[in-house]
Design an enzyme around this catalytic site. Structure first.
Site, PDB file in Angstrom:
ATOM      1  N   ARG A 101      -4.278  11.930  -7.208  1.00 25.94           N
ATOM      2  CA  ARG A 101      -3.835  10.675  -7.838  1.00 25.94           C
ATOM      3  C   ARG A 101      -4.306  10.709  -9.286  1.00 25.94           C
ATOM      4  NH1 ARG A 101      -3.987   4.521  -5.751  1.00 25.94           N
ATOM      5  NH2 ARG A 101      -2.170   5.420  -4.733  1.00 25.94           N
ATOM      6  N   CYS A 264       4.524  -1.943  -1.774  1.00 24.97           N
ATOM      7  CA  CYS A 264       3.610  -0.807  -1.566  1.00 24.97           C
ATOM      8  C   CYS A 264       2.159  -1.260  -1.464  1.00 24.97           C
ATOM      9  CB  CYS A 264       3.777   0.218  -2.672  1.00 24.97           C
ATOM     10  SG  CYS A 264       3.235  -0.338  -4.300  1.00 24.97           S
ATOM     11  N   ARG A 292       2.232   5.086   5.724  1.00 21.95           N
ATOM     12  CA  ARG A 292       1.689   6.071   4.781  1.00 21.95           C
ATOM     13  C   ARG A 292       1.065   7.221   5.569  1.00 21.95           C
ATOM     14  NH1 ARG A 292       0.184   4.679  -0.387  1.00 21.95           N
ATOM     15  NH2 ARG A 292      -0.262   6.904  -0.580  1.00 21.95           N
TER      16      ARG A 292
HETATM   17  N1  NVA Z   1       2.617   0.722  -9.781  1.00 25.60           N
HETATM   18  C1  NVA Z   1       1.326   0.594  -9.159  1.00 25.60           C
HETATM   19  C2  NVA Z   1       1.336   1.129  -7.763  1.00 25.60           C
HETATM   20  C3  NVA Z   1       0.037   0.979  -7.015  1.00 25.60           C
HETATM   21  C4  NVA Z   1       0.052   1.609  -5.655  1.00 25.60           C
HETATM   22  C5  NVA Z   1       0.282   1.306 -10.002  1.00 25.60           C
HETATM   23  O1  NVA Z   1       0.556   2.412 -10.486  1.00 25.60           O
HETATM   24  O2  NVA Z   1      -0.794   0.745 -10.210  1.00 25.60           O
HETATM   25  N1   CP Z   2       0.157   1.733  -2.139  1.00 25.00           N
HETATM   26  C1   CP Z   2      -0.909   2.447  -2.533  1.00 25.00           C
HETATM   27  O1   CP Z   2      -0.798   3.582  -2.996  1.00 25.00           O
HETATM   28  O2   CP Z   2      -2.107   1.809  -2.340  1.00 25.00           O
HETATM   29  P1   CP Z   2      -3.537   2.266  -2.878  1.00 25.00           P
HETATM   30  O3   CP Z   2      -3.509   2.134  -4.377  1.00 25.00           O
HETATM   31  O4   CP Z   2      -4.507   1.324  -2.222  1.00 25.00           O
HETATM   32  O5   CP Z   2      -3.773   3.688  -2.481  1.00 25.00           O
END
Ligand code: NVA
Ligand code: CP
Length: 308
Positions: A101, A264, A292
């Site tokens: 991430r 999400c 997920r």
């Molecule tokens: N668009 C959001 C999604 C979080 C799961 C972000 O990038 O913070």
């Molecule tokens: N939807 C999602 O990716 O959640 P988190 O940011 O909690 O991982």
């Protein structure tokens, strides 16, 4: 050749359908598949905060017979101190897959270019492809099939979720309807790519400058936070720009009667969605959050099979 999953169309529409089929099988028999037996380790790297992704990948890797190793970049040598390429070269000698991430998509490209093990994007500034697999699984479960359904995404259409919905849902043969203010419309190259895919799958892409038109007749209605991770400094400006884009009961009434609502998560009630809708009978967000786990397990099984 090793396969990576850095964006939704790193797999073909056929492969996406196969992974979703496998996800249903995995959901029915959670401990049947053991690609990481050993246990082999999977690196789960986080440059941004997370609840669902951290939990679902940790549980998922363990369910698949493996050892999940969470690395928070703040306490590693990654970032300013050591290059992504060097990190990849260290990791590939010891782990079976890398889940990351991060911020820029370019980092994922560099990791993948230097890794002989699969690299999975677990959210970048540009895409959130694992989330879309979970969303598609959820839609399939509730609606029976994907092709021909219409999904309306309302709100920040220039973010990672919108990009992944456009491409991932077009791959599934869905009609993707975007409702966003002009300043937060999807980038032209994303729309072009989604249209190109839709032309092959029988789906379509339409971008509207208001929320109502996008939602009319939709089978699925969805949104995301107006302020993504990394955009906190723009908070007030964004709240102002999205005035009128909250998904409430009146807006939901434009969709089909049996439409489902997805998010999400994390959600900000009163901003992108009202509490009435997200906590109401059309909302399937807890199924979506659970999926997920199943979708990502299917993805990891599939990638492990294609990694030789
Ligand atoms: N668009 C959001 C999604 C979080 C799961 C972000 O990038 O913070
Ligand atoms: N939807 C999602 O990716 O959640 P988190 O940011 O909690 O991982």
């Amino acid at each position: 050749m090793v396969r990576h999953f850095l964006k939704d169309d790193d797999i073909t529409p056929k492969e996406q359908a196969a992974i979703l089929e496998l996800a249903s099988e995995v959901k029915a028999s959670p401990y049947k598949f053991r690609p990481f037996e050993g246990p082999q380790t999977v690196a789960l790297i986080f440059d941004k905060t997370s609840t669902r992704t951290r939990v679902s990948f940790t549980v998922g890797v363990a369910d698949l017979g493996g050892n999940p190793m969470v690395i928070d970049t703040g306490v590693s040598q990654m970032g300013g101190k050591e290059s992504v390429a060097d990190t990849a070269r260290v990791l590939e000698r010891q782990v079976a897959a890398i889940v990351w991430r991060t911020y820029a998509q370019a980092g994922l490209d560099e990791m993948a270019a230097n890794s002989s093990v699969p690299v999975i994007n677990s959210l970048s500034d540009d895409y959130h492809p694992c989330q879309i697999l979970a969303d598609l699984l959820t839609i399939k479960e509730h609606k029976g099939a994907l092709a021909g359904l219409s999904i309306a995404y309302v709100g920040d259409a220039a973010n990672n979720m919108a990009n992944s919905y456009l491409i991932g849902c077009a791959m599934a043969g869905m009609h993707v309807r975007i409702g966003a203010p002009a300043a937060y419309a999807p980038a032209a190259h994303i729309v072009r790519r989604a249209e190109e895919i839709a032309a092959e799958t029988g789906g379509s892409v339409t971008v509207y400058g208001n929320p109502e038109e996008a939602v009319v007749g939709a089978d699925v209605v969805t949104t995301d936070t107006w302020i993504s991770m990394g955009q906190e400094a723009e908070k007030q400006q964004r709240i102002d720009a999205f005035a009128g884009y909250t998904i409430g009961s009146a807006l939901m009434a434009h969709a089909k009667k049996d439409a489902i609502f997805l998010h999400c998560l994390p959600a900000y009630r009163g901003y992108e969605v009202s509490a009435e809708v997200i906590d109401g009978p059309q909302s399937v967000i807890w199924d979506e959050a659970e999926n997920r786990l199943h979708a990502q397990k299917a993805l990891m099984i599939w990638l492990a099979k294609h990694a030789h």
